[in-house]
Design an enzyme around this catalytic site. Structure first.
Site, PDB file in Angstrom:
ATOM      1  N   ASP A 190       0.818  -1.210   0.000  1.00 26.45           N
ATOM      2  CA  ASP A 190       0.000   0.000   0.000  1.00 26.45           C
ATOM      3  C   ASP A 190       0.851   1.260   0.000  1.00 26.45           C
ATOM      4  O   ASP A 190       0.321   2.365  -0.056  1.00 26.45           O
ATOM      5  CB  ASP A 190      -0.946  -0.001   1.211  1.00 26.45           C
ATOM      6  CG  ASP A 190      -2.258  -0.693   0.887  1.00 26.45           C
ATOM      7  OD1 ASP A 190      -2.490  -0.972  -0.299  1.00 26.45           O
ATOM      8  OD2 ASP A 190      -3.046  -0.949   1.823  1.00 26.45           O
ATOM      9  N   ASP A 200     -10.105  -7.599  10.922  1.00 24.12           N
ATOM     10  CA  ASP A 200     -10.017  -9.045  11.121  1.00 24.12           C
ATOM     11  C   ASP A 200     -11.130  -9.535  12.033  1.00 24.12           C
ATOM     12  O   ASP A 200     -11.752 -10.569  11.779  1.00 24.12           O
ATOM     13  CB  ASP A 200      -8.647  -9.428  11.674  1.00 24.12           C
ATOM     14  CG  ASP A 200      -8.179  -8.494  12.777  1.00 24.12           C
ATOM     15  OD1 ASP A 200      -8.864  -7.488  13.026  1.00 24.12           O
ATOM     16  OD2 ASP A 200      -7.148  -8.769  13.383  1.00 24.12           O
TER      17      ASP A 200
HETATM   18  O1  LIG Z   1      -3.639   0.871   4.794  1.00 24.91           O
HETATM   19  C1  LIG Z   1      -3.116  -0.115   5.277  1.00 24.91           C
HETATM   20  C2  LIG Z   1      -2.825  -0.225   6.652  1.00 24.91           C
HETATM   21  C3  LIG Z   1      -2.216  -1.387   7.123  1.00 24.91           C
HETATM   22  N1  LIG Z   1      -1.904  -2.393   6.281  1.00 24.91           N
HETATM   23  C4  LIG Z   1      -1.230  -3.613   6.805  1.00 24.91           C
HETATM   24  O2  LIG Z   1      -1.948  -4.170   7.864  1.00 24.91           O
HETATM   25  C5  LIG Z   1      -1.081  -4.927   8.689  1.00 24.91           C
HETATM   26  C6  LIG Z   1      -1.345  -4.642  10.146  1.00 24.91           C
HETATM   27  O3  LIG Z   1      -0.932  -3.356  10.474  1.00 24.91           O
HETATM   28  P1  LIG Z   1      -0.095  -3.026  11.799  1.00 24.91           P
HETATM   29  O4  LIG Z   1       0.200  -1.577  11.776  1.00 24.91           O
HETATM   30  O5  LIG Z   1       1.028  -3.969  11.950  1.00 24.91           O
HETATM   31  O6  LIG Z   1      -1.194  -3.276  12.908  1.00 24.91           O
HETATM   32  P2  LIG Z   1      -1.222  -4.311  14.128  1.00 24.91           P
HETATM   33  O7  LIG Z   1      -2.071  -3.686  15.167  1.00 24.91           O
HETATM   34  O8  LIG Z   1       0.098  -4.776  14.527  1.00 24.91           O
HETATM   35  O9  LIG Z   1      -2.045  -5.520  13.462  1.00 24.91           O
HETATM   36  C7  LIG Z   1      -2.993  -6.316  14.132  1.00 24.91           C
HETATM   37  O10 LIG Z   1      -4.269  -5.700  14.154  1.00 24.91           O
HETATM   38  C8  LIG Z   1      -4.815  -5.405  12.868  1.00 24.91           C
HETATM   39  C9  LIG Z   1      -6.195  -4.847  13.081  1.00 24.91           C
HETATM   40  O11 LIG Z   1      -6.157  -3.741  13.896  1.00 24.91           O
HETATM   41  C10 LIG Z   1      -4.885  -6.648  11.986  1.00 24.91           C
HETATM   42  O12 LIG Z   1      -5.226  -6.249  10.701  1.00 24.91           O
HETATM   43  C11 LIG Z   1      -3.554  -7.334  11.935  1.00 24.91           C
HETATM   44  O13 LIG Z   1      -3.631  -8.526  11.197  1.00 24.91           O
HETATM   45  C12 LIG Z   1      -3.094  -7.613  13.346  1.00 24.91           C
HETATM   46  O14 LIG Z   1      -1.820  -8.213  13.315  1.00 24.91           O
HETATM   47  C13 LIG Z   1       0.341  -4.563   8.276  1.00 24.91           C
HETATM   48  O15 LIG Z   1       0.898  -5.637   7.545  1.00 24.91           O
HETATM   49  C14 LIG Z   1       0.132  -3.354   7.395  1.00 24.91           C
HETATM   50  O16 LIG Z   1       1.101  -3.254   6.400  1.00 24.91           O
HETATM   51  C15 LIG Z   1      -2.198  -2.307   4.934  1.00 24.91           C
HETATM   52  O17 LIG Z   1      -1.913  -3.217   4.164  1.00 24.91           O
HETATM   53  N2  LIG Z   1      -2.799  -1.177   4.469  1.00 24.91           N
END
Ligand SMILES: O=c1ccn([C@@H]2O[C@H](COP(=O)(O)OP(=O)(O)O[C@H]3O[C@H](CO)[C@@H](O)[C@H](O)[C@H]3O)[C@@H](O)[C@H]2O)c(=O)[nH]1
Ligand SMILES: [Mn+2]
Length: 676
Positions: free
Chosen positions: A134, A428
């Site tokens: 993205d 999710d």
């Molecule tokens: O516009 C966006 C925003 C985020 N992501 C991806 O979403 C994932 C999760 O983002 P992150 O910032 O790491 O959030 P976390 O809070 O660590 O993620 C947890 O919480 C998210 C929901 O809040 C779930 O989507 C994830 O699977 C879960 O691991 C990453 O791979 C990002 O690259 C995208 O692809 N596009």
């Protein structure tokens, strides 16, 4: 699937936990008696009493959900070796990795995750890995191209020596234990090659144009990250029959236009679902974040034991793995390793295609692309997959680009009834709920060796930002249309006086109960305390602001945003930070409420201890031991904030935050004085 007349692939265990249940019920009983006590005197007491009643009611409600969610836990033991003898039965899997920002999510982190997936124990011709970027970053693309070259050495190396963690930065960071000469020699070569790769990416990150990509990079040069067309590139292609044995690798950056909302990760996942549908169309999808490398080389086979091993397909609509973290700080100082929560519920790991539904209006639902519709009909009728490798993946690129366009989803069911559901920053949870409400069940996969390891954010601002997003997302789910109430784990914010006996007993039992839970998981007392403390801090900062942002959204004043968490690759080299477990602050308004609490309780204690309070203010109901203990407890819980008053730099609370907090505290005092 044919899985009969052979040994079972999984075994189900139910856990009784009688003592545990008894303690939970006791706490519930105490909570109910506290509530009735409050209710009995509600009219006689002031507003603080009512606020306490509200808070305790909410906590009781959450406690009920909590008991309900934990009542009869079930675990599965999986037997991958039994499935390994039946390799031909294994279905194809499309693996999805999402990344969104080449600065917050360094490409070398993504590359490690991708390499760990390309090297898992599974027939390579049945796997394809799709990376959604993205950030539309040429650096990420460049890193993947270079990573793919390294994969040609790395994957055979992993398979030859058959070790478990196939993310190079982990395996190569440990000194080799084996004395096998061949291994040592190969290990050294790998280490050198990996370092070269790391350096190449590092150098490329400092250049504006990444030249080595023979022309491909041109595609990126003129683009803004939020305004560009779709790009799909096949980096590696596994042609059946070729012996190199590395799964296909496809880079995807979906179209972004300012006037189209892109729905963050959920939007990215839907694009990946469509792109993979027109390219490899595997019946199973695996999704990990860019920082979650496979820690168990057999993870997909483990999951297949559940997908193929349960008699009723409906039982395993999707399989989820607990979120575990690597390089975790000792005793979990930021309370975000979620170990206790993981015991009961978690985020995603796998998602089976939940879109198999017979419908005449396929086009309205799935959008218009003849390739997409063909792939959907094939899935519905159960026809075997078209062999993508006979025409070659590159032939499908054009169709893939089309289904990754912004306008593709207009007037379709994507994000509403189909795929990942839009409308929450915890897509999710929302999507999981929807799959469940369609009658599918989910299974929790907990192999002895953790399936995936991710990166837990460090420092105050990053961890609280993530917790705030989760709070926002979960609330969005809670208030969103057609969503059931879900088990949101939250904790009480105790206010002021309470009936001494009940609350002291409640307090003691609750804490002992949670402490035993931690001990049962083999965690330290320190971890327990850090987690308890962080829960208080989180509720007064991240959750409070999460609540506010949802209120603003409800009032139509602002939209909620998915703020990406920073991923630090904690290799042993960078030891610049003396104490990474120390709490840090920044300018965020998230720190104001906590600071205000510390000021109010600190002042309260000071005034009380020095005997400065006005005599007989509240009808002879002056502060007693209870108040002192409670205020002291609050200060203890907010110790990082108390220290923040005396520290400098990122470890200290900024002056303007203290100013705002003082104003908030005074406002509170005025309100209290106004009633009593
Ligand atoms: O516009 C966006 C925003 C985020 N992501 C991806 O979403 C994932 C999760 O983002 P992150 O910032 O790491 O959030 P976390 O809070 O660590 O993620 C947890 O919480 C998210 C929901 O809040 C779930 O989507 C994830 O699977 C879960 O691991 C990453 O791979 C990002 O690259 C995208 O692809 N596009
Ligand atoms: Mn993450």
């Amino acid at each position: 699937m044919e899985a009969k007349n052979s040994l079972p692939l999984q075994e189900r265990f139910e856990h009784k936990r009688t003592l545990h249940k008894a303690r939970e019920l006791l706490i519930l009983l105490l909570l109910l008696s506290l509530l009735s006590y409050r209710l009995a005197f509600l009219r006689l007491r002031g507003p603080v009493w009512s606020i306490a009643f509200l808070c305790e009611s909410w906590f009781t409600f959450i406690w009920l959900l909590n008991i309900n969610a934990k009542w009869s836990p079930v675990t599965y033991k999986t037997f991958p070796n039994r499935l390994k003898n039946r390799l031909e039965e294994l279905p194809p899997v499309d693996m999805f990795v999402t990344t969104a920002d080449a600065t917050l999510e360094p490409p070398i982190v993504t590359v490690n995750t991708v390499l760990s997936l390309l090297a898992v124990d599974y027939p390579a011709e049945k796997l394809a890995c799709y990376v959604s970027d993205d950030g539309c970053s040429s650096l990420t693309f460049f890193a993947l191209v270079e990573g793919a070259k390294f994969a040609k050495l790395w994957v055979p190396f992993c398979k030859k020596y058959n070790f478990q963690v196939r993310a190079p930065f982990v395996h190569l960071a440990m000194e080799p234990e084996s004395s096998n000469k061949d291994y040592l020699k190969d290990w050294k070569t790998m280490k050198d090659e990996y370092e070269k790769l790391d350096r190449k990416i590092e150098i490329a990150s400092k250049q504006s144009v990444r030249c080595e990509l023979n022309g491909e990079i041109v595609d990126f040069s003129t683009y803004q990250r939020n305004d560009h067309p779709s790009i799909v590139k096949v980096i590696l292609e596994n042609r059946r029959g070729s012996s190199d044995g590395i799964p296909s690798l496809i880079y995807v950056t979906r179209e972004k236009r300012l006037k189209y909302p892109h729905h963050y990760k959920a939007g990215a996942m839907n694009v990946l679902a469509r792109v993979s549908a027109v390219m490899t169309n595997a019946p199973f999808m695996l999704n990990v974040d860019c920082d979650m490398f496979a820690n168990n080389a057999e993870v997909i086979i483990h999951a297949m034991c559940l997908f193929l091993g349960l008699d009723d397909e409906v039982q395993s609509g999707y399989v989820q793995c607990p979120q575990h973290f690597y390089g975790a700080l000792k005793d979990d100082p930021f309370g975000n390793q979620l170990v206790i929560m993981q015991q009961d519920m978690d985020l995603e790991g796998y998602k089976a295609p939940c879109m198999v539904e017979q419908d005449k209006e396929l086009q309205r639902k799935f959008g218009y692309s003849s390739e997409m519709l063909e792939s959907v009909s094939r899935t519905i009728s159960g026809e075997p997959e078209k062999n993508a490798s006979c025409g070659g993946l590159s032939e499908a690129v054009e169709a893939a680009v089309r289904v990754a366009d912004c306008s593709y989803e207009s007037n379709t069911s994507w994000g509403e009834e189909m795929g990942w559901i839009y409308g929450s920053t915890t897509e999710d949870v929302l999507t999981g709920l929807r799959i469940q409400s369609m009658g599918w069940k989910s299974v929790y996969l907990t192999p002895d060796r953790s399936a995936f390891l991710g990166n837990a954010p460090q420092g105050g601002p990053a961890s609280l930002k993530q917790l705030k997003r989760w709070a926002t997302g979960l609330l969005e789910v809670l208030i969103g249309k057609g969503s059931p109430l879900i088990a949101v784990a939250t904790k009480r914010l105790m206010v002021g006086e309470a009936s001494m006996i009940i609350s002291v007993t409640l307090f003691a039992i609750y804490n002992i109960h949670t402490l035993t839970e931690y001990f049962a998981c083999g965690l330290s007392m320190r971890t327990w305390w850090n987690n308890m403390r962080m829960q208080r801090i989180t509720s007064a900062s991240a959750w409070l602001l999460g609540l506010l942002s949802v209120v603003l959204k409800l009032m139509g004043l602002s939209e909620t945003v998915f703020e990406v968490t920073r991923k630090d690759q904690s290799s042993s080299e960078d030891e610049t930070d003396e104490d990474p477990g120390r709490f840090t602050f920044d300018d965020s308004s998230m720190f104001v409420p906590g600071t205000a609490l510390v000021i109010v309780h600190g002042m309260g204690l000071l005034v009380g201890l020095l005997g400065l309070q006005r005599p007989g203010g509240g009808g002879g109901n002056g502060p007693g031991l209870g108040e002192f203990v409670c205020s002291f407890w609050v200060l203890l819980s907010f110790l990082p904030f108390v220290k923040g008053f005396f520290r400098k730099g990122k470890y200290g609370i900024p002056w303007h935050t203290i100013g705002k907090a003082a104003a908030l505290g005074s406002l509170f005092l005025i309100l209290c004085g106004w009633k009593s």
